[in-house]
Each structure stands twice: as structure tokens, then as C-alpha cells.
Design an enzyme around this catalytic site. Structure first.
Site, mmCIF file in Angstrom:
data_model
loop_
_atom_site.group_PDB
_atom_site.id
_atom_site.type_symbol
_atom_site.label_atom_id
_atom_site.label_comp_id
_atom_site.label_asym_id
_atom_site.label_seq_id
_atom_site.Cartn_x
_atom_site.Cartn_y
_atom_site.Cartn_z
ATOM 1 N N SER A 172 51.426 37.300 36.962
ATOM 2 C CA SER A 172 52.339 38.059 37.807
ATOM 3 C C SER A 172 53.242 38.955 36.950
ATOM 4 O O SER A 172 52.738 39.795 36.209
ATOM 5 C CB SER A 172 53.142 37.110 38.699
ATOM 6 N N ASP A 271 45.388 38.001 47.381
ATOM 7 C CA ASP A 271 46.573 38.547 46.720
ATOM 8 C C ASP A 271 46.788 39.988 47.182
ATOM 9 O O ASP A 271 45.892 40.826 47.064
ATOM 10 C CB ASP A 271 46.376 38.493 45.207
#
Length: 328
Positions: A172, A271
């Protein structure tokens, strides 16, 4: 993530005004107090964790600015010789640049499990967080941490690490840091002639002012991924089209300058940032970069699923893919 709310609210307990909020993640109060709602509690390091056999310890990298790290070492008795040397992974945790920690329960559990699978020496960097210390401070901290590793002065890395196999890794926001530090490593020399072998970019937080693919078209400018960047780096030239958050922006950094020879880009089917990762993979592949780049996608999973639940079967598959990349 939910969108940032800038409406004034009141905390029922403190009666202090909330001037900015990312619901379920962070609140900023009028008096300057920062309340992080997603942080997991800090846990101490352990010598030979009873579950994984992995040892960990904390070190100070710099007092000014304050940079530290948690180091992880595989159980040496598992190997034929204690002289065996392991790949070195310099790891940057995720959390949107504004929450979580290398010392948190969440990341400690994840990293202990990963080291037990991958058999690598890990330096998990504790960098400064926004908004108290806005970007680009975290990038600078992580670069200093990499330089510190390259000095070869830390006993665990010096005695057990293989400095011909040094990797960067992160998830991330941490994956965003990996990309930017790898670019810097392509332009600047590390101590002792240390070079990066590879970089692991997992479910990266890349974004831009215009939506693409898997991102929400409706409400794009109200999404947390859109608004967080201004929260953590309000002075960023170009805003969301700064190349540090949008590596595909026209006129941005030359991706052919990545300072490593192998790259693994990972994402997950559900995602929202998936297509940013896929586009990044394609752009690196077409950039003229002389390294080897691979793409791995986990079906049926969402953003950083393997961090929150590292013991599931799909998480173990993901961790094994990371391990294979580091050990190939």
C-alpha cells in the site's frame, strides 16, 4: 476507505471540535490532537517467537530525525550451517502514510509469519507519519534507513545477511515508498557499493486526479484515496498528479531509472487500486528498463488482505509468492 469529512463535529467525550476526519481511520481536532482509529496496539520484540521461531529486536537508526526499525531473523537451527546468509529485505509498512507502525501488533504478526516462510533478514522501518510530519519526510526517513543498512554495521545483517541480495518491499503506502526509493537508488550511490537486487511493490497506493479502470468514476474526488494525498502531503507540487503518487503522469519520472534488476508488482482482484498497479507494471515493462518485471494478482481478495489475515490459505499463497521472488 471512506471519504474525508471536513465538517465540524464534536467528540462526545472531550467536547472538542473535529475539524477533519477520515471516518473509521483518523480524526483531527481543533486543538491539534490527532486520533488514529485503526492503529493496532504496539507489541514488544521477541527472541524465538514460540509460534514461528523468528527472533526480533528494535534498533535506533537516527535520533535526529527519529528513525528506528524492528529487525527479524529466521530461526537459525533450521539450517545446516549458522554461516548460511539470507536475503536482506528493507520493508516499509502501509497505512496511508498516516497510521500503523513497524511495532504494531498487526505488522509484527504479519512480519513474523512472513520471515518464517521466506527465511530472510528483515529491517521493518519506523518512519515519521503525517499529518504531524507531512511528506516528503517519510521518503527521506526510508532512504536514510536504506543507507544505514548499507553501512553493514548492524550485527544481524552483518553476520547473517547477504549484501548481494538486498531487496525493498512494502504494501500500500509502503509499496509507494518502495517505488520512490528504488528510483532514488537508481540515481544515487549507497554506502559500500551496495546495490538493490529487487523490489516488491504490493498493492501500491498510486493514484491520480482522473479515475482509471477499477476506480470509482462517481465520487472519485470524494474517495479517501483521492483526499488522503492532500492530507499527508498538502504541499505536493501538482497535487495528485505529482509523480510520487502518480508515477504514470506525463512528464514524470523515467521508470527506466529504477535502481534494481528485478521487480514484482502484486495486486488483488477486488482492490479499487488494482488497475493502477497493472498500469504501473505495463509502464515499467515498456519503459526501456533493463530489469525483469513480473505481475501477480490474487483472485477474490481486497486491498492488503494478507496483512490483516496472514493465516488464511490465500494469504499464505501470497506470502509464498513473495518468498519465491526473494529467493530465486
Amino acid at each position: 476507505m471512506s471519504s474525508i469529512s471536513t465538517a465540524v463535529a464534536t467528540n462526545a467525550n472531550t467536547k472538542e471540535e473535529i475539524t477533519m476526519e477520515i471516518p473509521t481511520f483518523v480524526r483531527v481536532y481543533k486543538d491539534g490532537t490527532i486520533e488514529r482509529l485503526q492503529d493496532s496496539p504496539f507489541v514488544p520484540p521477541t527472541l524465538e517467537d514460540p509460534t514461528t521461531g523468528v527472533s526480533s529486536k528494535d534498533v535506533i537508526i537516527s535520533d535526529n530525525p527519529p528513525i528506528s526499525a524492528r529487525l527479524y531473523l529466521p530461526k537459525l537451527i533450521q539450517f545446516e550451517s549458522q554461516n548460511d546468509r539470507f536475503p536482506i529485505l528493507v520493508y516499509f509498512h502501509g497505512g496511508g502514510f498516516f497510521f500503523e507502525s513497524a511495532f504494531s501488533q498487526l505488522h509484527h504478526k504479519y512480519m513474523s509469519m512472513f520471515v518464517s516462510i521466506a527465511h530472510v533478514v528483515v529491517i521493518s522501518v519506523e518512519y515519521r507519519l503525517a499529518p504531524e510530519t507531512p511528506l516528503p519526510a517519510a521518503y527521506e526517513d526510508c532512504w536514510e534507513a536504506l543507507k544505514w543498512v548499507a553501512t553493514k554495521t548492524e550485527p544481524w545483517t552483518k553476520n547473517h545477511g547477504d549484501f548481494n541480495r538486498v531487496f525493498l518491499g512494502g504494501d500500500s503506502a509502503g509499496a509507494n515508498i518502495v517505488h520512490n526509493i528504488a528510483l532514488r537508488a537508481g540515481a544515487e550511490v549507497l554506502p559500500n557499493g551496495v546495490k538493490l537486487l529487487g523490489a516488491l511493490v504490493s498493492q501500491p497506493y498510486f493514484f491520480g486526479s482522473k479515475p482509471i479502470g477499477s476506480e470509482q468514476v462517481v465520487g472519485h474526488e470524494q474517495s479517501a484515496a483521492f483526499l488522503v494525498w492532500d492530507f499527508v502531503y498538502p504541499s505536493a507540487p501538482g497535487g495528485l498528479d505529482n509523480p510520487m503518487i502518480n508515477p504514470l503522469v506525463v512528464g514524470g519520472h523515467n521508470l527506466g531509472g529504477l535502481g534494481c534488476s528485478k521487480l514484482l508488482v502484486c495486486t488483488a482482484e477486488k482492490d479499487q487500486l488494482r488497475d493502477r498497479a497493472v498500469s504501473y507494471y505495463k509502464a515499467v515493462k515498456e519503459s526501456g528498463w533493463h530489469g525483469e518485471v513480473e505481475l501477480f494478482q490474487m483472485e477474490g481478495e481486497d486491498h492488503v488482505f494478507h496483512i490483516h489475515n496472514p493465516e488464511t490459505e490465500k494469504s499464505k499463497i501470497m506470502l509464498q509468492r513473495f518468498a519465491d521472488f526473494l529467493l530465486q
